[in-house]
Design an enzyme around this catalytic site. Structure first.
Site, PDB file in Angstrom:
ATOM      1  N   ASP A 175      14.582   6.331   1.654  1.00  0.00           N
ATOM      2  CA  ASP A 175      13.278   5.736   1.914  1.00  0.00           C
ATOM      3  C   ASP A 175      13.332   5.161   3.319  1.00  0.00           C
ATOM      4  O   ASP A 175      14.413   4.872   3.860  1.00  0.00           O
ATOM      5  CB  ASP A 175      12.970   4.649   0.879  1.00  0.00           C
ATOM      6  CG  ASP A 175      11.472   4.426   0.709  1.00  0.00           C
ATOM      7  OD1 ASP A 175      10.709   4.829   1.599  1.00  0.00           O
ATOM      8  OD2 ASP A 175      11.075   3.835  -0.302  1.00  0.00           O
TER       9      ASP A 175
ATOM     10  N   GLU B 187      -4.364  -3.952  -3.456  1.00  0.00           N
ATOM     11  CA  GLU B 187      -3.132  -3.584  -4.169  1.00  0.00           C
ATOM     12  C   GLU B 187      -2.511  -2.403  -3.448  1.00  0.00           C
ATOM     13  O   GLU B 187      -3.192  -1.441  -3.097  1.00  0.00           O
ATOM     14  CB  GLU B 187      -3.416  -3.238  -5.633  1.00  0.00           C
ATOM     15  CG  GLU B 187      -4.335  -2.047  -5.860  1.00  0.00           C
ATOM     16  CD  GLU B 187      -4.388  -1.588  -7.311  1.00  0.00           C
ATOM     17  OE1 GLU B 187      -3.594  -2.070  -8.141  1.00  0.00           O
ATOM     18  OE2 GLU B 187      -5.237  -0.739  -7.608  1.00  0.00           O
TER      19      GLU B 187
END
Length: 880
Positions: free
Chosen positions: A273, A618
């Site tokens: 990542d 969000e």
């Protein structure tokens, strides 16, 4: 350097597709010989590289090697629900919405369309050396198959929900669509992420050390990864930011060697990542090693092959550290060569070293992006994802309403269509636009009434601005820079507003200065509607700053009190990357109190209230300072208070109201469930979402979406968000009463189940069993039913309440009966013990097959279905 310095063409014009011809000496190298095996070709290329060249090739911005004819390649590419961040593309519903379709064949169809558009983007702007730039490659960092274990996680919208089986099957289908089925090469390469045990909180993801029980690891966190590797044949896996059992995910030999390479025989490559490799050694992160050299060494030795450096957060890992690690003996060159072998095998299988236009997918052209045919698939998936949570008979509308009041923050919001990790839709259809298209003769009045988490906002009108204090010139002074830092020479002009149309694929920043006049006295809220950073100063004081990292869109605003008629100095600054559409200054006036929305409702025949959330509140690591939200995650499951208050005021008018929710996670809409006659969960439905919603309300099709997550009554029903234990979470381990259960969804028709059969009353361990059932459409219209099979192991210590192990979405004409059949293999019949061992043990297995789970509550009937059972005999231990 692995830190990414992107310089996009200011003109936004496509680069020449023709690549530079290779010198004969290079063209004749064995790695260019398509008659050799992929493994031979990759090995030949790797052995010709110097150590310095090798060190640069294991970063996501791999530079060209001219002497060997190796073109540059940027591995970073996002494709969660369409080609992301590469300009105009078809935008499908967000991942959680596509999971709500429970339609694996349709998901594969979507993946096939998305991979075609990736190919189109790739050939549209090939570098002259044949290489690909940022977001223009063929290696796709999707799907996200983490389990959505807690609805407070902001990135849960990127997943396929809370269930390992649903996640596995939807993920496998998308991977097959992305990678294609041709044995001679991949269409694109998909990436299962984030491996493993990753699902929030966002605020601590670079420091979190997760210690799941052996049971939870095997039972919940790993099955989808195993399935996408073994059954889906995914060719790439992304390792996580966080640590697992004290070891950073990108340095974990347990995960990458023991499970991935050994137990599952994964042949592909592992990418970190972005910034996760640096987490291995960073003092302010996991700090597992003391130095960067030690960090990259343990990462590569554990099984990591490619480092993504995160330019946004200054978390890059330089090739010099890799060279030093090899020279010092920390990193064996054979380990580095193995990583390179995997990476170049991937590029060869994608056709990157073959003649242009050759290979199974070489004929795809730039024109095959963003087509009407692809838009039709987006609409098909949007309609399939629509989930009817409640209906007291209001839906479908009985004829076309004469007057419709469309209220709420998401009614005309493109943000609410696209979620996060998105492309740019050419013609996005909001719910308001969809209603106008479907009901052309109705009087439709749109009043926002409220914002997502505060008062309603609107673009500041041109008339509010003056260039100078005396207001001899209207507008603002605008300075535009060819970088994201407001540096260097600027193009200056007078503009009517603090707004910008970003029409090219580029990097840019702008500053607007002048004066603003307040039309009324009171508290104003300001923000700059942007997908990257912004700052607003009024009266030479900072009002809001969200300069941020330039990737997480935000809704952060700031308040300031102004007096009517007074003129104040104003400065607005913003930057942008890529094609993002129009950016503008937004304000909320002191008088924005929702009265206009209530008045519109009072004058309407029916109200469509479109609320919920968006990726502005969000999502992934964001700056937000409002009750109920924290850093991208949520602290409450309730509908935000401003929306709840307006919804109650609208309901008090007595007008029939449909609540349309657009969000990426569960909402505890308890009051609405008790009071509003119809509730539709639309998720983030993609570019065609408005059409899908409007056609649903009109009854043009019967809804068949099903919840891929549990809608709890309150976050108070759940364990602490930071607790990764599965006890008390998801439908599998939660014993309380919920608002809407996993698998729930209503229809405009009715279905019944009968004649359940099992292939054998006694099944030996390791043998499959077949379960069949007759499903009938007893209603008055055609419709889809999602047939769900759950298993229960009564008396088995630690076993789930029930577990999904089969589903099929079937279309039935009114009056039609069809036999639906499932085959349960040995893993579907197994359970996991406390030591994490998966076993088949003797005992009874109870089966429920129905249109949802066998659960009910007051006001929500149990889904139709039937029960059967059989006996397992004997024992068997299954592999990891």
């Amino acid at each position: 350097m692995f830190s990414m310095l992107v310089s996009l063409s200011a003109s936004g014009q496509a680069m020449a597709q023709a690549t530079q011809p290779l010198p004969a000496a290079v063209a004749n190298l064995p790695y260019r010989n398509t008659q050799l095996s992929v493994e031979q070709r990759a090995a030949d290329l790797v052995r010709r590289m110097t150590l310095e060249e090798k060190a640069h090739q294991v970063g996501h911005t791999a530079p060209a090697i001219p002497r060997l004819g190796v073109p540059q390649y940027n591995w970073w590419n996002e494709g969660l629900h369409g080609v992301a961040r590469a300009g105009f593309a078809t935008v499908f519903p967000q991942a959680i919405g596509m999971a709500a379709s429970w339609d694996a064949p349709l998901m594969q169809k979507v993946g096939d369309v998305v991979s075609t558009e990736f190919r189109a983007k790739y050939v549209e702007r090939l570098h002259p050396d044949g290489g690909a730039e940022f977001y223009r490659g063929l290696t796709v960092w999707s799907p996200n198959i983490n389990i959505f274990r807690d609805p407070r996680w902001g990135r849960g919208q990127e997943t396929y929900g809370e269930d390992p089986h649903l996640t596995s099957q939807i993920g496998i289908s998308y991977i097959r669509g992305l990678q294609g089925s041709n044995p001679n090469g991949f269409k694109t390469i998909a990436t299962s992420k984030h491996f493993a045990v990753h699902s929030g909180p966002e605020s601590n993801r670079h420091k979190e050390d997760v210690h799941p029980s052996a049971f939870d690891l095997e039972d919940t966190y790993l099955p989808a990864f195993r399935a996408t590797v073994i059954d889906g044949k995914v060719q790439s896996v992304m390792c996580v930011y966080n640590a697992v059992y004290g070891v950073p995910g990108c340095a974990s030999s347990l995960l990458m060697t023991d499970y991935l390479r050994t137990a599952w025989n994964f042949p592909g490559y592992v990418v970190s990542d972005c910034g996760a490799a640096a987490n291995i050694f960073r003092p302010d992160s996991l700090h597992y090693t003391k130095t960067a050299e030690e960090g990259v060494a343990v990462g590569f030795k554990a099984g990591m092959d490619l480092i993504c450096g995160d330019y946004r957060n200054n978390m890059s890992t330089e090739p010099e550290h890799i060279e030093a690690a090899v020279k010092s003996g920390l990193l064996p060159q054979a380990v580095l060569d193995q990583a390179l072998q995997r990476l170049f095998e991937a590029r060869i299988r994608l056709g990157m070293f073959d003649p242009p236009g050759s290979g199974p997918y070489g004929q795809i052209t730039a024109a095959q992006n963003n087509t009407p045919e692809h838009a039709a698939v987006s609409l098909q998936m949007a309609k399939a994802s629509m989930t009817l949570l409640k209906n007291d008979g209001l839906l479908p509308f009985k004829g076309a309403p004469r007057r419709i009041a469309v209220i709420g923050p998401n009614a005309d919001s493109v943000d609410a269509l696209i979620g996060n990790y998105y492309g740019t839709p050419t013609n996005p259809v909001t719910v308001l636009a969809g209603l106008k298209a479907r009901f052309p003769n109705a009087e439709i009045v749109h009043v926002e009434g409220t914002g997502l988490v505060g008062p309603a906002s609107a673009p500041v009108p041109d008339a509010a601005f003056c260039v100078d204090a005396a207001c001899t010139t209207k507008g603002l002074k605008q300075e535009t820079f060819g970088n994201v830092k407001l540096e260097g020479a600027a193009e200056a002009r007078t503009s009517a507003n603090a707004a910008f149309d970003w029409t090219g694929d580029r990097e840019s920043s702008a500053r607007w200065t002048g004066y603003i006049t307040a039309p009324e006295t009171g508290e104003y809220r300001f923000r700059f509607a942007s997908d990257n950073g912004y700052r607003v100063f009024i009266d030479n004081k900072p009002v809001v700053e969200e300069w941020g990292v330039g990737d997480a869109p935000s809704i952060l605003d700031g308040g300031v009190r102004l007096e009517a008629g007074k003129r104040y100095p104003i400065r607005v600054e913003g930057f942008q990357r890529g094609v993002k559409g129009r950016q503008r200054l937004i304000w909320s006036l002191p008088s924005n109190n929702g009265d206009d929305a209530v008045a519109a409702a009072r004058n309407a025949d029916v109200v469509v209230f479109v609320g919920g959330l968006s990726a502005r509140v969000e999502g992934e690591e964001m700056k937000l300072e409002v009750p109920g939200f924290a850093g991208g995650d949520r602290t409450s499951l309730d509908l935000p208070a401003p929306q709840q208050q307006l919804l109650q005021r609208v309901h008090a008018t007595g007008k029939p109201t449909v609540l349309v929710l657009m969000n990426g996670s569960a909402l505890s809409v308890n009051w609405a469930d008790a009071n509003v006659p119809a509730i539709v969960e639309a998720w983030y439905p993609g570019q065609e979402g408005g059409h899908a919603v409007a056609q649903l309300l009109a009854g043009d099709y019967s809804p068949a979406g099903r919840l891929p997550v549990t809608f709890y009554k309150s976050a108070d029903q759940l364990p602490a968000f930071s607790d990764y234990k599965m006890a008390g979470r998801t439908y599998r381990y939660f014993n309380g009463e919920v608002l809407y259960p996993f698998g729930h969804g209503l229809s405009y028709t009715k279905f019944s189940y009968a004649n359940p059969k099992v292939s054998s009353a006694r099944v030996a361990a390791g043998q499959p069993v077949t379960v069949s059932v007759n499903v009938t459409n007893n209603g008055a219209i055609d419709g889809d039913e999602v047939v769900q099979l759950y298993t229960t192991h009564p008396g088995k210590a630690g076993a789930a309440v029930r577990s999904l192990h089969g589903f099929q979405r079937v279309s039935l004409k009114k009056g039609e009966t069809r036999t639906v059949q499932f085959t349960l293999d040995e893993r579907a019949l197994s359970t996991v013990d406390e030591k994490g061992v998966r076993r088949i043990d003797p005992g009874q297995v109870q089966i429920w097959v129905g249109g949802g789970q066998p659960v009910a509550r007051q006001g929500l009937a149990q889904a139709p279905g039937v029960r059967t059972q059989f006996q397992l005999t004997g024992s068997k231990t299954l592999p990891k």
